[in-house]
Write an enzyme that holds these catalytic residues in place. Structure first.
Site, short mmCIF file in Angstrom:
data_model
loop_
_atom_site.label_atom_id
_atom_site.label_comp_id
_atom_site.label_asym_id
_atom_site.label_seq_id
_atom_site.Cartn_x
_atom_site.Cartn_y
_atom_site.Cartn_z
N HIS A 89 -20.60 -24.37 -7.01
CA HIS A 89 -21.21 -24.77 -5.79
C HIS A 89 -20.31 -25.56 -4.87
O HIS A 89 -20.02 -26.27 -5.12
CB HIS A 89 -22.56 -24.57 -5.09
CG HIS A 89 -23.49 -23.89 -5.70
ND1 HIS A 89 -24.95 -23.89 -5.02
CD2 HIS A 89 -22.98 -22.17 -5.98
CE1 HIS A 89 -25.26 -22.50 -5.74
NE2 HIS A 89 -24.32 -21.89 -6.42
N TYR A 126 -30.80 -24.89 3.51
CA TYR A 126 -31.47 -26.24 3.33
C TYR A 126 -32.00 -25.57 4.85
O TYR A 126 -31.33 -25.93 6.61
CB TYR A 126 -31.29 -27.99 3.21
CG TYR A 126 -30.53 -28.25 2.17
CD1 TYR A 126 -31.88 -28.82 1.65
CD2 TYR A 126 -29.86 -27.84 1.33
CE1 TYR A 126 -31.24 -29.58 0.30
CE2 TYR A 126 -29.28 -27.95 0.57
CZ TYR A 126 -29.88 -29.19 -0.28
OH TYR A 126 -29.69 -29.57 -1.90
N PRO A 146 -36.69 -34.93 -3.16
CA PRO A 146 -35.17 -34.33 -3.92
C PRO A 146 -34.68 -33.96 -3.03
O PRO A 146 -33.77 -32.91 -3.38
CB PRO A 146 -36.08 -33.27 -4.22
CG PRO A 146 -38.13 -33.78 -3.41
CD PRO A 146 -37.99 -34.56 -3.56
N LYS A 155 -30.45 -35.74 -6.05
CA LYS A 155 -29.85 -37.32 -6.56
C LYS A 155 -30.85 -37.21 -8.11
O LYS A 155 -30.15 -38.33 -8.14
CB LYS A 155 -29.74 -37.71 -5.41
CG LYS A 155 -28.63 -37.81 -4.58
CD LYS A 155 -27.47 -38.69 -4.88
CE LYS A 155 -26.51 -37.82 -4.05
NZ LYS A 155 -25.99 -36.89 -4.24
N TYR A 187 -23.31 -35.84 -1.04
CA TYR A 187 -23.96 -34.41 -1.29
C TYR A 187 -23.45 -34.38 -3.05
O TYR A 187 -23.79 -34.27 -4.26
CB TYR A 187 -23.79 -33.88 -0.72
CG TYR A 187 -24.86 -32.19 -1.09
CD1 TYR A 187 -25.94 -32.37 -1.11
CD2 TYR A 187 -24.19 -31.66 -2.20
CE1 TYR A 187 -26.77 -31.30 -1.33
CE2 TYR A 187 -25.28 -30.37 -2.65
CZ TYR A 187 -26.85 -30.51 -2.06
OH TYR A 187 -27.68 -29.89 -2.89
#
Ligand code: APR
Length: 389
Positions: free
Chosen positions: A72, A200, A292, A296, A384
């Site tokens: 991704h 998200y 979550p 991580k 991220y």
């Protein structure tokens, strides 16, 4: 029985540590409370940072991940239906890999079985003894008998509810915790994901996440109050709630159906300090928990055991204690940075009972700043995809 390193827990942290040690010729035995089937049945995280991908490659278990995992290059953020894509590749030239924790565990288990290294499943009543002395011991029960494992070191990789952390005298341990006043209701379904990348979403009804495990298997979440019970959430109720939090085009495209797993997970930030007590080390969820949001947990477990494994290999190979002496301090710096990022993502994307009108405007401003600032996007992308140290 005697070994050099007794590893408690055969989750991803324990299995990866075992793999690192085995490749360097350091003897380790893993004691796991559950059966291998039970461990493999758990549905957990699914996003690997670049550092975790590289670690799996380095220890020779990355082959299936590269074949079946999904690279991704970005994620989508959404705020009250307004969307913005972050392109990690163009921002910082890094990416992540979608490959379920269950698959990582499977690959590590297979490699361990092929190597002939010892894993004792269904070991109950594990007790950690004498780790503040010259030689540690672990006692456990198996098939109705008590066994003793003598060792040089113990690695506590037995998760948040394990026995290792609670074996340390309370006075020697400091803990830091934030419990969030909500949980994530997650649904797993055999349908193609609604989008190629993760979404998200912040919405006034609460957070939502569109995620996936493979091109044919999707994982969706909605924020729910702590008091919610999974029995009260029919599949239809879940899909209606999820759709209401997504932008209309995404909601329209969502492929729904019967769930194959549904559960509610609480959200918590937690760190224990220090992570070494004499001959005992803590790693992974035994040492820390992150909410979550930000993906991580699994990645921190991987970076902990990479540091611990390297330090133990150095101890045996070069007769140097520098690595194990610095372990706690070194990994805690990284852990706190990941705690900060996970807390920040959680704060931006969720609705808190105390948020109020002012707080929501601040969250919106944070989103607008992010979508308008290349530097802010780089910062998110860097965190991220995983900080380099
Ligand atoms: N004795 C032996 N084994 C135990 C004990 C015990 N008393 N208590 C727990 N265990 C085992 C659990 O059954 C589990 O298999 O320890 C293992 C811990 O594994 P995880 O909970 O998966 O923790 P960890 O390996 O640190 O993995 C990191 O990252 O994605 C997140 O939370 C997610 O599990 C994931 C974590």
């Amino acid at each position: 029985m005697r070994t050099q390193v007794a590893i408690i827990g055969a989750g991803p942290a324990g299995l990866m540590l075992g793999r690192i040690l085995e490749r360097a010729g350091v003897d380790a035995v893993i004691l796991e409370r559950r059966s291998a089937e039970y461990v493999l049945g758990r549905i957990r995280a699914g996003v690997l940072e670049q550092g975790s991908i590289e670690l799996l490659d380095a220890v020779g278990v990355g082959e299936r991940m590269h074949r079946e995992g999904l690279v991704h290059d970005g994620v989508e953020l959404s705020f009250d239906g307004d969307t913005h894509r972050l392109d990690f590749t163009s921002l910082i030239n890094r990416h992540v890999m979608v490959y379920g924790q269950t698959e990582v565990t499977h690959d590590l288990m297979n490699a361990r079985a092929a190597s002939g290294a010892t894993t004792i499943y269904e070991a109950s009543d594990v007790r950690l003894l004498d780790f503040d002395g010259d030689g540690a011991r672990v006692e456990y029960r198996k098939d109705g008998q008590t066994h003793v494992l003598e060792c040089d070191f113990i690695a506590g990789c037995d998760g948040y509810h394990g026995v290792s952390r609670v074996s340390v005298p309370a006075s020697a341990l400091q803990t830091f915790e934030r419990v969030y006043p909500f949980g994530w209701l997650g649904v797993l379904i055999d349908q193609p994901p609604v989008a190629d990348e993760l979404i998200y979403a912040h919405h006034e009804r609460g957070f939502a996440l569109c995620s996936m495990r493979s091109p044919a298997r999707s994982r969706y979440y909605v924020q729910v109050a702590q008091s919610e019970r999974v029995e009260d959430w029919s599949d239809d109720r879940f899909w209606d709630e999820l759709r209401s939090r997504l932008n209309p085009a995404t909601a329209e495209a969502l492929k729904t159906g019967a769930s194959i797993e549904k559960s509610i997970a609480p959200l918590r930030s937690f760190v224990a300090e220090p992570l070494r007590f004499g001959r005992l080390f803590l790693a992974g969820d035994a040492a820390h928990i992150v909410p979550p949001t930000g993906a991580k947990g699994l990645n921190l477990a991987m970076s902990d055991v990479k540091a611990l494994g390297t330090a133990l290999v150095e101890y045996y190979g070069e007769k140097s204690a520098a690595g194990i002496d610095n372990y706690s301090q070194t990994v805690l710096r990284r852990i706190w940075k990941a705690e900060r990022f996970s807390w920040w993502m959680t704060s931006l994307l969720h609705v808190f009972p105390e948020t109020g009108a002012f707080g929501r405007r601040i969250q919106r401003a944070e989103f607008d700043y992010l979508t308008g600032s290349h530097v802010a996007q780089q910062s998110l992308a860097e965190n991220y995809t995983g900080l380099l140290d």
